[in-house]
Structures are given as C-alpha cells and as structure tokens.
Scaffold this motif. Sequence first.
Motif, PDB file in Angstrom:
ATOM      1  N   GLY A 120     -24.945 -33.283 -11.163  1.00  0.00           N
ATOM      2  CA  GLY A 120     -23.717 -32.514 -11.054  1.00  0.00           C
ATOM      3  C   GLY A 120     -23.765 -31.139 -11.667  1.00  0.00           C
ATOM      4  O   GLY A 120     -22.735 -30.468 -11.739  1.00  0.00           O
ATOM      5  N   PHE A 121     -24.941 -30.685 -12.106  1.00  0.00           N
ATOM      6  CA  PHE A 121     -25.024 -29.353 -12.707  1.00  0.00           C
ATOM      7  C   PHE A 121     -24.907 -28.271 -11.637  1.00  0.00           C
ATOM      8  O   PHE A 121     -24.032 -27.405 -11.696  1.00  0.00           O
ATOM      9  N   LEU A 122     -25.775 -28.317 -10.635  1.00  0.00           N
ATOM     10  CA  LEU A 122     -25.723 -27.307  -9.583  1.00  0.00           C
ATOM     11  C   LEU A 122     -24.429 -27.349  -8.779  1.00  0.00           C
ATOM     12  O   LEU A 122     -23.927 -26.289  -8.379  1.00  0.00           O
ATOM     13  N   PRO A 123     -23.837 -28.534  -8.502  1.00  0.00           N
ATOM     14  CA  PRO A 123     -22.574 -28.530  -7.757  1.00  0.00           C
ATOM     15  C   PRO A 123     -21.436 -27.795  -8.451  1.00  0.00           C
ATOM     16  O   PRO A 123     -20.410 -27.529  -7.824  1.00  0.00           O
ATOM     17  N   ARG A 124     -21.600 -27.452  -9.723  1.00  0.00           N
ATOM     18  CA  ARG A 124     -20.568 -26.688 -10.423  1.00  0.00           C
ATOM     19  C   ARG A 124     -20.725 -25.180 -10.216  1.00  0.00           C
ATOM     20  O   ARG A 124     -19.885 -24.412 -10.686  1.00  0.00           O
ATOM     21  N   PHE A 125     -21.798 -24.760  -9.543  1.00  0.00           N
ATOM     22  CA  PHE A 125     -22.060 -23.342  -9.344  1.00  0.00           C
ATOM     23  C   PHE A 125     -21.490 -22.851  -8.011  1.00  0.00           C
ATOM     24  O   PHE A 125     -21.530 -23.556  -7.004  1.00  0.00           O
ATOM     25  N   ILE A 126     -20.997 -21.617  -8.033  1.00  0.00           N
ATOM     26  CA  ILE A 126     -20.619 -20.904  -6.816  1.00  0.00           C
ATOM     27  C   ILE A 126     -21.844 -20.101  -6.389  1.00  0.00           C
ATOM     28  O   ILE A 126     -22.314 -19.229  -7.123  1.00  0.00           O
ATOM     29  N   LEU A 127     -22.371 -20.392  -5.213  1.00  0.00           N
ATOM     30  CA  LEU A 127     -23.662 -19.847  -4.771  1.00  0.00           C
ATOM     31  C   LEU A 127     -23.480 -18.765  -3.713  1.00  0.00           C
ATOM     32  O   LEU A 127     -22.615 -18.862  -2.845  1.00  0.00           O
TER      33      LEU A 127
ATOM     34  N   GLU B 232     -11.696 -28.420  -7.130  1.00  0.00           N
ATOM     35  CA  GLU B 232     -11.588 -28.036  -8.540  1.00  0.00           C
ATOM     36  C   GLU B 232     -12.027 -26.587  -8.748  1.00  0.00           C
ATOM     37  O   GLU B 232     -11.371 -25.824  -9.467  1.00  0.00           O
ATOM     38  N   LEU B 233     -13.122 -26.197  -8.104  1.00  0.00           N
ATOM     39  CA  LEU B 233     -13.598 -24.824  -8.249  1.00  0.00           C
ATOM     40  C   LEU B 233     -12.585 -23.829  -7.687  1.00  0.00           C
ATOM     41  O   LEU B 233     -12.391 -22.746  -8.244  1.00  0.00           O
ATOM     42  N   ALA B 234     -11.938 -24.199  -6.597  1.00  0.00           N
ATOM     43  CA  ALA B 234     -10.927 -23.314  -6.011  1.00  0.00           C
ATOM     44  C   ALA B 234      -9.753 -23.119  -6.964  1.00  0.00           C
ATOM     45  O   ALA B 234      -9.219 -22.013  -7.093  1.00  0.00           O
ATOM     46  N   ARG B 235      -9.343 -24.180  -7.640  1.00  0.00           N
ATOM     47  CA  ARG B 235      -8.247 -24.069  -8.615  1.00  0.00           C
ATOM     48  C   ARG B 235      -8.653 -23.143  -9.769  1.00  0.00           C
ATOM     49  O   ARG B 235      -7.861 -22.313 -10.223  1.00  0.00           O
ATOM     50  N   ARG B 236      -9.866 -23.314 -10.248  1.00  0.00           N
ATOM     51  CA  ARG B 236     -10.336 -22.475 -11.359  1.00  0.00           C
ATOM     52  C   ARG B 236     -10.405 -21.006 -10.931  1.00  0.00           C
ATOM     53  O   ARG B 236      -9.943 -20.118 -11.648  1.00  0.00           O
TER      54      ARG B 236
ATOM     55  N   GLU C 116      -1.530 -16.256  -1.584  1.00  0.00           N
ATOM     56  CA  GLU C 116      -2.571 -15.288  -1.240  1.00  0.00           C
ATOM     57  C   GLU C 116      -3.802 -15.460  -2.120  1.00  0.00           C
ATOM     58  O   GLU C 116      -4.940 -15.427  -1.647  1.00  0.00           O
ATOM     59  N   VAL C 117      -3.572 -15.661  -3.416  1.00  0.00           N
ATOM     60  CA  VAL C 117      -4.691 -15.868  -4.337  1.00  0.00           C
ATOM     61  C   VAL C 117      -5.410 -17.170  -4.020  1.00  0.00           C
ATOM     62  O   VAL C 117      -6.650 -17.238  -4.023  1.00  0.00           O
ATOM     63  N   MET C 118      -4.648 -18.233  -3.728  1.00  0.00           N
ATOM     64  CA  MET C 118      -5.269 -19.525  -3.432  1.00  0.00           C
ATOM     65  C   MET C 118      -6.071 -19.460  -2.142  1.00  0.00           C
ATOM     66  O   MET C 118      -7.142 -20.069  -2.032  1.00  0.00           O
ATOM     67  N   GLN C 119      -5.584 -18.709  -1.176  1.00  0.00           N
ATOM     68  CA  GLN C 119      -6.316 -18.551   0.075  1.00  0.00           C
ATOM     69  C   GLN C 119      -7.647 -17.850  -0.172  1.00  0.00           C
ATOM     70  O   GLN C 119      -8.673 -18.224   0.405  1.00  0.00           O
ATOM     71  N   ALA C 120      -7.632 -16.838  -1.039  1.00  0.00           N
ATOM     72  CA  ALA C 120      -8.875 -16.142  -1.383  1.00  0.00           C
ATOM     73  C   ALA C 120      -9.849 -17.076  -2.090  1.00  0.00           C
ATOM     74  O   ALA C 120     -11.050 -17.096  -1.782  1.00  0.00           O
ATOM     75  N   ALA C 121      -9.339 -17.867  -3.035  1.00  0.00           N
ATOM     76  CA  ALA C 121     -10.195 -18.789  -3.780  1.00  0.00           C
ATOM     77  C   ALA C 121     -10.831 -19.815  -2.845  1.00  0.00           C
ATOM     78  O   ALA C 121     -12.034 -20.102  -2.944  1.00  0.00           O
ATOM     79  N   CYS C 122     -10.045 -20.371  -1.923  1.00  0.00           N
ATOM     80  CA  CYS C 122     -10.576 -21.363  -0.979  1.00  0.00           C
ATOM     81  C   CYS C 122     -11.643 -20.733  -0.084  1.00  0.00           C
ATOM     82  O   CYS C 122     -12.660 -21.366   0.221  1.00  0.00           O
ATOM     83  N   ALA C 123     -11.424 -19.484   0.334  1.00  0.00           N
ATOM     84  CA  ALA C 123     -12.401 -18.809   1.194  1.00  0.00           C
ATOM     85  C   ALA C 123     -13.734 -18.624   0.467  1.00  0.00           C
ATOM     86  O   ALA C 123     -14.798 -18.814   1.058  1.00  0.00           O
ATOM     87  N   ILE C 124     -13.682 -18.253  -0.813  1.00  0.00           N
ATOM     88  CA  ILE C 124     -14.915 -18.055  -1.590  1.00  0.00           C
ATOM     89  C   ILE C 124     -15.658 -19.375  -1.755  1.00  0.00           C
ATOM     90  O   ILE C 124     -16.888 -19.444  -1.579  1.00  0.00           O
ATOM     91  N   ILE C 125     -14.938 -20.438  -2.095  1.00  0.00           N
ATOM     92  CA  ILE C 125     -15.599 -21.735  -2.294  1.00  0.00           C
ATOM     93  C   ILE C 125     -16.111 -22.284  -0.971  1.00  0.00           C
ATOM     94  O   ILE C 125     -17.184 -22.902  -0.914  1.00  0.00           O
TER      95      ILE C 125
END
Length: 707
Positions: free
Chosen positions: A480-487, A586-590, A607-616
């Motif tokens: 679970g270490f790498l799954p915590r990274f945004i790549l 979880e990453l999207a919430r953070r 709007e912010v949540m939409q941006a976060a979901c798009a990045i993840i």
Amino acid sequence: MNAKIIFNAPFAASTDPVTGNTTEYHSIEDFIKGCIDEQHFKVKPESYIYSKLPDYNCEECEALPLVNPNELTEVIGYGIRGTAKKYDTSQTPCKEIDSKKISFSIGKAGIFASNTNNKYMPYVLGTDNIDLFVQLAKAGEAVVLHKDIDAAYQIINNGMPETIFRMMVGEKPPVNNADLFVQVNDSFKTLPPNQIKQFFLDKKQQIIKSIESDLIAQPQVEEMPVDRRAEKLDNWQAPISLRNDTLIQSKPYPIDELPEVVRNAILATAEYVQAPVAMAAQCVLASISFLAQGKVNAPKETNREGMPAHLFFLTEGGSGGRKSSCQKLVELPIREHERQQYDEYRKNLEDWNAKSKTVESKEFAQWALDNPRPTDPTSIFSDITIEALTKFYIKGIVKNASLSSDEAGQFFDGHTMKGDRAKSALGAFTKIFDQGYCQRSRASSDDNGSAYDVRLTFNLLGQRVVLIGALNDPILREQGFLPRFILAAPESIAGQRTHTVEFRQKLKNSHNDPRLTKFWNRCRDILKDELPVLLNDSGEVPYFPVMQLSSEAELLELEFYNECEILQGRGKQFEFMQPFASRANELARRLGAVLAYFENKSEIDVEVMQAACAIIRHSLSEWFRYSDIEIADESDSEKLIKYLLTKCKKEKTNRLQRTVAMKGAPLQIRKAKEFDPCLNELIEFNYVRLVTINRSTYIELNPALLK
C-alpha cells in the motif's frame, strides 16, 4: 425494486419535534415504507431524516433511489435533494421559521437508477442529466444516471440482460455508441408521462432500422463514402500505442479543472522552465500540500476529526528533463522562508554557544533545561532516513516535513529502502500518511517515544531507469505504499525547447510574471499563518479544522467513489489495480482539502472536488499504464488487435460479433477470463468499441486502423 438490506445499527432515524418520538430504521424496506413515496419519488410528510438538520422536515424533497452497481435490481439507499423546512411547533398551526437547501444520501453508496427490476422492459436508458433522470423515473422508465453518459451506458450494458435493448438519452452526444443515442431538447420536458413511453418505442425502432440499413448498405469499409468516413472518424480518438516501451506516453494532465491561480502558476512554470505541464503541476500541488498539511484536515466519514491532508507525489522525468528547475521555481517562497528561519537559527545557536561558555559546569545542566539549545528548523529534506525523520518528530524538532527530491533514486535505492529495513520503513511511512502518527521503540535509546499530529509531503521526481524497478516492486505495491502516491509520467519534450530572442528577454523578467507572483504571494501568506491550538489538561495541542465537503461536492465525491469501485470489478480496467483504485476516493478528499484551503475557501465546493477527482483519475490512468511495463514481448492485446484487423479486412467489414471474435482469437485468449481483459485494453486505448445490434454485441474497429 427488491429492498431487503438489514443494518445492524439504525442507518436512519426521524424524530417528531412535537411528540419527541423517534423512529429508527434498520432496513431499506422499512425506511421506504415510512419515509419514501416511491410512486412520486419524494419524501413523505413529517420525515425528519437529515442527521445534520434533525429538526428540519424533509417533506416533498426529491428521493432518488441508489442501487447496487453490481445488481441493478437492488435498492441500497436514497439520494435526497430539495428544501428542508423548520417549524415553530409551539404555535398551532405550526409556522415555518427557516428553510435550507439540502442534498445528502441515506443507506449504502450506489448509483442512481430507477425501474431496472422489470425483466420484461422493452429497453433501458442511460443519461447524464439529473433533471432528465427524474422526469424519466417518474414516467416509469428504466433509467440509470451517471455524470458521464458513456459510463452510464457501460453500467447498463454490464448490468442488464442482453435481451433488453440499450439506449442513451441527453442533450450532448456520447463519445462512443453514438448510433444508440437519443437527443432531446427543452420541448421534451413538456411531454406527459403517457407519451414518453411511445416516444422511446419509436426511437428504438428507428435506431434498429438505422443500424440494420447501415450493415446492409455499408458492409465493406473500402466502399464507404469519404464523407461517411469523416463522420465516423470524428467520433473516435486516435489509438494509443499498445507497445509497452511506448506506454510512457501520457494523457494530458487535467489542469483546466484546477482553480485559476493554481492553473496559471503551472502554465507559467512549464513555460519558463520548458518542462512538461504535468511535471510543473505535480510540483505546484506538492507545494500546496506542504503548506496546507499543517493547517487543515481532510474530511473522513468515519472520523469527525478528519484525516491528515498531506499527499505523496511521484513524477517521472528523464535526465535533463528540468525536474530540479521546476522544483526551484515553484518552491521559491518556501525556500526563502526556510532560509530566513535557518539564518535566525544560526544566529540563535551562536548566542547560545557563547552564553553556555559563561555557565559554571555544575550549573550547566539546570541552565540547559531552562535555556534549551536551538534546534535546526529545516523541514524540507532531499534525503533523510525514516529513523532520522521519526527522531525529529518525536523530539518535536519537526512537525510538518517535506521529502522533496529531483533524484528519486536517493530514496528508492537509499539506506531506508534496502533489505529488511524496507518493510519497517514502509509501515512507518504509511502510518504517518494515514494517521499523522509515528513511534519509535528501541532498546537502550533515548530517542524512543511517540509523535502525534505530524505531517509529511512527498515530492519525488526521477528517471524511468530508476523508477521502473520501484514501481513494479510487489512489496511497494501490495503493502500500500505506492498506491498512496499521485503519479504522473509525462512524455519528454526534449527537442522542442528551442529559444528565441523574445523568450530570452521574457525569461529575465519571469519573477515579475503575475501568474507566478499571485501564487507566491498566497504561499507567503500561508507561511505567516500560525496553527490554531486548543488547551486541554496536558497543555496546548494542535487543532486541525476539518475542511468539509459541500452538499454538491459530497454527491460528486459519491459518484467518483462508485466509478472507481465499479472499475475494480472482474474484467474491468482496474481489476488488477485494486490497492490503487480503492484509495482514489481518499486521495481526492485530501487533494480537495488542500486546494480549498489554498483558495481560502471555507469548504470543499463542487468545483474544487471536480478538480481533485480529475487529478486522481489521471493518476489512476498513469498507474494503469505502468502496471505491466516490465513486459517487453508482444502482448496478448496486440495479438488480439492483429487478429481483429486481419479478420475485418478479409471480410471487408468494420465489425465482428463478439462471440465470433472470441472463438477465432489466438488460442491462449479464447476463454472469457483471458479475452475480456485484452478487449478492455483495446477499448481503453481507442482501438475498438462495443456496440449492440439486434440484441447482439459487436466489436467495432476504429476507422483510423482501416484507412
């Protein structure tokens, strides 16, 4: 619909403000009977069911069923939206004294669907318009809602029997299966329910005739008129290479979804540094994470205190890819702040050393307790072991740290990640990420203890030759270490970074670019802010306000959760990436929390949540491309597309029936469990798509392959 889910604890309750009587609901079935008017899709009178506003009546609010994405006939919850009202119950009749717009869900997370339990329905509809969904549901139509109409079609295609005809309905055509789309306009809203059924029955027949005539009139791709080819090409995106050595080509980083100040800082950084936009974006977001991690927490459903908002970022970039330059430009105000603090520390240390020499040796111990030796304020590290970092946390030397390095090899090939130490280090890093907590317990050591409310941001950039081994390390992935990274693994732009005289002149004034100065000034404002504290029995403790989701953002986050959950199913894109996809929510919430804080918002809005979901979502696609990168030979997916192309050209067509294709496919992939993942990859990379014709599923090839 069937509704027999039983909850051990009450999942909903309604308290009458007049009598004080509370009704608890332990099953969806009882909740529907007590609170939901199924026929009219609204909440029944005297239903005080919103836990955040327990004294507000939700009567007449819309009640939209949520169903199990793997079993569309099973209702598992309801989405409620509308206006809740509060009354003064001391008067007779009661007088309305307040009202609030509400949007929330009750029960288990699911997808919005209605009337999908009828085995004999003539068709089922998918839509991306919630108002249209409500109209169709009230008219008795079988309909599924998703913000992406193509995803809505995939849900009904996977979840409904093949005997039921599938269509899509909305205002904007889908990317795929456009021949199954019914476009409607405002006049459709005026149709009475009894005419809606006939409308879609007529459309169904028109679609069937159109498809059949297309098959008869256009059996040979070579004979297709030029204008018809152009029309079909317009509905397709260009195929992405299946070769594993070219999977490093990345989809565009979704910066258009990000807030203006953040987006402009990314574009300016990419322009001046001449680096890929994705690399600049990762550095900007990592900086925001470092700034916000010590100020706010992200929302967590199971903990009212939330969870740490810090994030881990990992970016691939070749030698000379401008990794270091990106970091330096983005982190300018943070590094300035670090330098100022360090200069002050050095001065204080010199003063302390000078004074310490004047103290008698027998009095030194007490003097040192009263006058602690100044500690190094450095909080951004390029190379540090987990042991040293834990020591700093426990001693209180550091609370908010960043491991920021343009040489990821220093971390992955360093002392911490070698041999037996790696498992222990991974456990420590994941505990810091999840809980903001670390502990050290060693025999005969004065550095033992625990540290709470600590924060850590990773911003690692490295070359592919360094990352490829780490990213395919089963221990790093499965623990679970790498799954915590945004790549992000952007394509190199080497060879495109030529200079002009005008660019050189502009480069000299880059530090005055308002796109950067606005970003830097906000960074400096945050660096000046002090962390709020609370007083308790043990003294002052940090206080992290939780950046909550707005009602609209909560529904968007719910959709994203379900999207990632569905794609983990058998034969789906993330079937073998469950550790990554299951953490996406979880990453999207953070990410939403740190973006909202940087934007000086009071909550995570839609709007912010939409941006976060798009990045993840982009990060997941990057991990997907890396999942089998170590394989160099021709893949089964490549063998399958070669077979499909040969077969279609031989028969002079652009479609093959799915069952026929599977029977004639290369021997090793003729069973569904091998065939389906290959087919899904071809769909993902724009080689083929599935269409339904006369209740049979066909594989249709991208016209670009047949030119």
